[in-house]
Design an enzyme around this catalytic site. Sequence first.
Site, short mmCIF file in Angstrom:
data_model
loop_
_atom_site.label_atom_id
_atom_site.label_comp_id
_atom_site.label_asym_id
_atom_site.label_seq_id
_atom_site.Cartn_x
_atom_site.Cartn_y
_atom_site.Cartn_z
N GLY A 181 -62.63 98.33 -9.64
CA GLY A 181 -61.70 98.41 -10.77
C GLY A 181 -61.05 97.06 -11.02
O GLY A 181 -60.38 96.52 -10.16
N SER A 182 -61.25 96.50 -12.19
CA SER A 182 -60.84 95.11 -12.37
C SER A 182 -60.98 94.69 -13.83
O SER A 182 -61.09 95.52 -14.73
CB SER A 182 -61.70 94.22 -11.48
OG SER A 182 -63.05 94.65 -11.51
N ARG A 183 -61.04 93.37 -14.06
CA ARG A 183 -61.10 92.83 -15.41
C ARG A 183 -61.82 91.49 -15.42
O ARG A 183 -61.78 90.76 -14.42
CB ARG A 183 -59.66 92.66 -15.91
CG ARG A 183 -59.51 92.10 -17.30
CD ARG A 183 -58.03 92.07 -17.66
NE ARG A 183 -57.57 90.75 -18.06
CZ ARG A 183 -56.31 90.37 -18.04
NH1 ARG A 183 -55.37 91.18 -17.62
NH2 ARG A 183 -55.98 89.16 -18.43
#
Length: 224
Positions: A181-183
């Site tokens: 989960g990240s960007r």
Amino acid sequence: MKVRLHPEGRKFVAIFAAVTLVFFFVWQPLGWIGLIATVWCLAFFRDPIRTVPQEAGIVVSPADGVVSMIERVAVPPELHMEARELTRISVFMDVFDCHVNRTPVAGTVKHIVYTEGKFLNASLDKASLDNERNSMVVTTPDGREVGVVQIAGLVARRILCFVDNGTPLATGERFGLIRFGSRVDVYLPDGVEPLVAVGQKMVSGESVLARMNGPQTPIVTAKV
């Protein structure tokens, strides 16, 4: 349907599967929960073939997910890019998205900088400067620079980068992965306008973020 699994995910899927077997011996309902978690882990580390546009000057999304922000912002100092402000497109990945990252443009890796930091919600603007991140600059064949920053999120605890300084990259080529989960932020060269909107769903290596050479048709594609 056969799922293509990234090598980085094999040990995690094996661990989830082993724990699930133990859960089934302990208590069957717990085993079913473990099985669901194992299927999720398998899906998280999936590495599907993508149809990558081959048009010169194309900028594609580096990640699956949703465009969370499009802003004109100060460039992070570790990128060492000449412009003080550039247009940044942020693509947010939740825990159900494919987390294999692909380079948005063809070019050569100019430099890579890893920065330790916090694990704030990656959808927040301040995550760009406060969170753990891996920053990369790719120089295109015509000399323009594109910044790409992998940013850890609330549950992400490991950023992986598979390339080094001087590595030549094709558009849509795999360059990294983030767990879990990240960007990913893309800093467009000055004067290049985004072709996407906030809230738009992106497919890494396929969805077009911008064109540095202006509109061109038709777009040739290749599976990678």
